[in-house]
Design an enzyme around this catalytic site. Sequence first.
Site, PDB file in Angstrom:
ATOM      1  N   ASN A 207       0.849  -1.202   0.000  1.00 12.64           N
ATOM      2  CA  ASN A 207       0.000   0.000   0.000  1.00 12.64           C
ATOM      3  C   ASN A 207       0.882   1.249   0.000  1.00 12.64           C
ATOM      4  OD1 ASN A 207       0.593   0.760   2.848  1.00 12.64           O
ATOM      5  ND2 ASN A 207      -0.344  -1.241   3.219  1.00 12.64           N
ATOM      6  N   ASP A 277      -3.969  -6.482   5.187  1.00 17.87           N
ATOM      7  CA  ASP A 277      -4.911  -7.364   5.902  1.00 17.87           C
ATOM      8  C   ASP A 277      -4.881  -8.793   5.351  1.00 17.87           C
ATOM      9  OD1 ASP A 277      -5.865  -5.579   7.790  1.00 17.87           O
ATOM     10  OD2 ASP A 277      -7.301  -4.688   6.378  1.00 17.87           O
ATOM     11  N   PHE A 321      -4.118   2.881  15.510  1.00 21.26           N
ATOM     12  CA  PHE A 321      -4.501   3.906  14.545  1.00 21.26           C
ATOM     13  C   PHE A 321      -5.681   3.378  13.731  1.00 21.26           C
ATOM     14  CE2 PHE A 321      -1.631   7.617  13.906  1.00 21.26           C
ATOM     15  CZ  PHE A 321      -0.888   7.458  15.063  1.00 21.26           C
ATOM     16  N   LYS A 339     -10.544  -4.245  19.781  1.00 19.70           N
ATOM     17  CA  LYS A 339      -9.134  -4.658  19.874  1.00 19.70           C
ATOM     18  C   LYS A 339      -8.582  -4.469  21.289  1.00 19.70           C
ATOM     19  CE  LYS A 339      -7.918  -3.969  14.975  1.00 19.70           C
ATOM     20  NZ  LYS A 339      -6.818  -3.772  14.021  1.00 19.70           N
TER      21      LYS A 339
HETATM   22  N1  CTP Z   1      -3.070  -3.491  12.473  1.00 18.62           N
HETATM   23  C1  CTP Z   1      -2.127  -4.445  12.820  1.00 18.62           C
HETATM   24  N2  CTP Z   1      -2.071  -5.618  12.136  1.00 18.62           N
HETATM   25  C2  CTP Z   1      -2.933  -5.878  11.126  1.00 18.62           C
HETATM   26  C3  CTP Z   1      -3.887  -4.899  10.761  1.00 18.62           C
HETATM   27  C4  CTP Z   1      -3.929  -3.723  11.449  1.00 18.62           C
HETATM   28  O1  CTP Z   1      -1.331  -4.202  13.746  1.00 18.62           O
HETATM   29  N3  CTP Z   1      -2.846  -7.021  10.487  1.00 18.62           N
HETATM   30  C5  CTP Z   1      -3.172  -2.232  13.242  1.00 18.62           C
HETATM   31  C6  CTP Z   1      -2.763  -0.997  12.479  1.00 18.62           C
HETATM   32  O2  CTP Z   1      -1.389  -0.715  12.655  1.00 18.62           O
HETATM   33  C7  CTP Z   1      -3.651   0.058  13.121  1.00 18.62           C
HETATM   34  C8  CTP Z   1      -4.903  -0.676  13.492  1.00 18.62           C
HETATM   35  O3  CTP Z   1      -4.528  -2.050  13.552  1.00 18.62           O
HETATM   36  O4  CTP Z   1      -3.086   0.529  14.341  1.00 18.62           O
HETATM   37  C9  CTP Z   1      -6.072  -0.446  12.567  1.00 18.62           C
HETATM   38  O5  CTP Z   1      -6.043  -1.251  11.496  1.00 18.62           O
HETATM   39  P1  CTP Z   1      -7.194  -1.263  10.368  1.00 18.62           P
HETATM   40  O6  CTP Z   1      -6.683  -2.158   9.298  1.00 18.62           O
HETATM   41  O7  CTP Z   1      -7.595   0.104   9.989  1.00 18.62           O
HETATM   42  O8  CTP Z   1      -8.417  -1.823  11.139  1.00 18.62           O
HETATM   43  P2  CTP Z   1      -9.170  -3.135  11.040  1.00 18.62           P
HETATM   44  O9  CTP Z   1      -9.502  -3.476  12.439  1.00 18.62           O
HETATM   45  O10 CTP Z   1      -8.396  -4.124  10.249  1.00 18.62           O
HETATM   46  O11 CTP Z   1     -10.509  -2.750  10.311  1.00 18.62           O
HETATM   47  P3  CTP Z   1     -10.877  -2.332   8.811  1.00 18.62           P
HETATM   48  O12 CTP Z   1      -9.682  -2.637   7.945  1.00 18.62           O
HETATM   49  O13 CTP Z   1     -12.024  -3.171   8.539  1.00 18.62           O
HETATM   50  O14 CTP Z   1     -11.157  -0.871   8.887  1.00 18.62           O
END
Ligand code: CTP
Length: 404
Positions: A207, A277, A321, A339
């Site tokens: 990304n 993700d 974040f 979380k």
């Molecule tokens: N994060 C992480 N590990 C992952 C995905 C996310 O540590 N595999 C952490 C990011 O660094 C950030 C937070 O989780 O601090 C938010 O991640 P985000 O991807 O926005 O949230 P999700 O809970 O995955 O929800 P969505 O993508 O559905 O918005």
Amino acid sequence: MAAKRILLGVTGGIAAYKSAELVRLLKKSGHEVRVVMTRGAEAFVTPLTFQALSGEPVRTSLLDPEAESGMGHIELAKWADQVVIAPASADFMARLAQGMADDLLTTLCCATEAPIAVAPAMNQAMWSNGRTQRNVDLLKADPQVSLWGPDQGAQACGDLGPGRMLEPAALHDLIAGKASGPLAGRRVVITAGPTREPIDPVRYISNHSSGKMGYALAAAARAAGAEVVLVSGPVSIDAPVGVEVRGVMTAQDMLEETERAVNEGCDLFVATAAVADYRPDTCAGDKIKKSNKSMSLSLVRNPDTLATIAARDDAPFTVGFAAETRDIEHYALDKLTRKKLNMIVANDVSAPGLGFNSDNNAVTVFWPEGHESIGPGSKTVLAQRLIALIADQLTEKAGPSGAC
Ligand code: CTP
């Protein structure tokens, strides 16, 4: 700490006036300070200023029979326990990197066996210039030299960017080898940047994350006195001064390296990384050839580093974040609860010129008892305010440093 004999080299730059404050702070802490100024430095501050503050004559010239009959330059080079060049101009750094000895200060740097700390101060374009950066690389590779800074932010010329000299108080603490500030005595782990999920040996899913917010937070946490480990995906930013950067590639690497860092001791964990993700369920051993008209990838969920750390029995104070495009408060509060976080920093990634891959951001921080909006502003300034806010909440929950 034991008093040190500090040889302060002042070179030509507007930040020279700040070095007067550095001398005052060092003297107050009981150190002996002798100041050497280049001709350029004298255009900004008079030797008399440094003489009055250090209580010692200031040296400005190599070929000065009167000064040499007192403490000669070789004697002065041997006298120092630590050499600090603050501010260090681009010109001085070039001459130091080349091992030149064409004035008193460069000669002293050649003659001394003491560690040499260089605190750069210059216009952001001069700092970013390829020739300056080549000299920076030479100095970084020199075991006798440490680079302290530069800082980011507003410059005397009106520009914004890297090149500001570290503040006198920060330089003083680096010389003293001590940390002060609201996170002194805390260990902080921060994730930053994107992850790369390999498809085959030459392709990956990733990304646009630049890592700027995480790096700015790491620098701000370090400036607030913390010991900082930055677990970083691939980015093109220099490591902040005094921060240990551990590079990772995939989401799985990020989880493993973060768990390792947290196991080593962690009071505060901040997840700024834009972790992919999903990852391809297999990585092809050879480059995939374009044989078909279309192709599809089968993706599987990646582990969530933030949720994994927050779910531990010995979880540190944990900050996440949330990058959102709508219903920011609703989604941020949902992530805060789901979380099991102590705080969440939400930003609207649909706002033009802010957030992803930008130097600026605007965020709202939520925690169970309150919220605060910060910005819009530069990520550097935002990071400093965020760290102050996080440090307040951490102290409220865990007590002062050392009590948790
Ligand atoms: N994060 C992480 N590990 C992952 C995905 C996310 O540590 N595999 C952490 C990011 O660094 C950030 C937070 O989780 O601090 C938010 O991640 P985000 O991807 O926005 O949230 P999700 O809970 O995955 O929800 P969505 O993508 O559905 O918005």
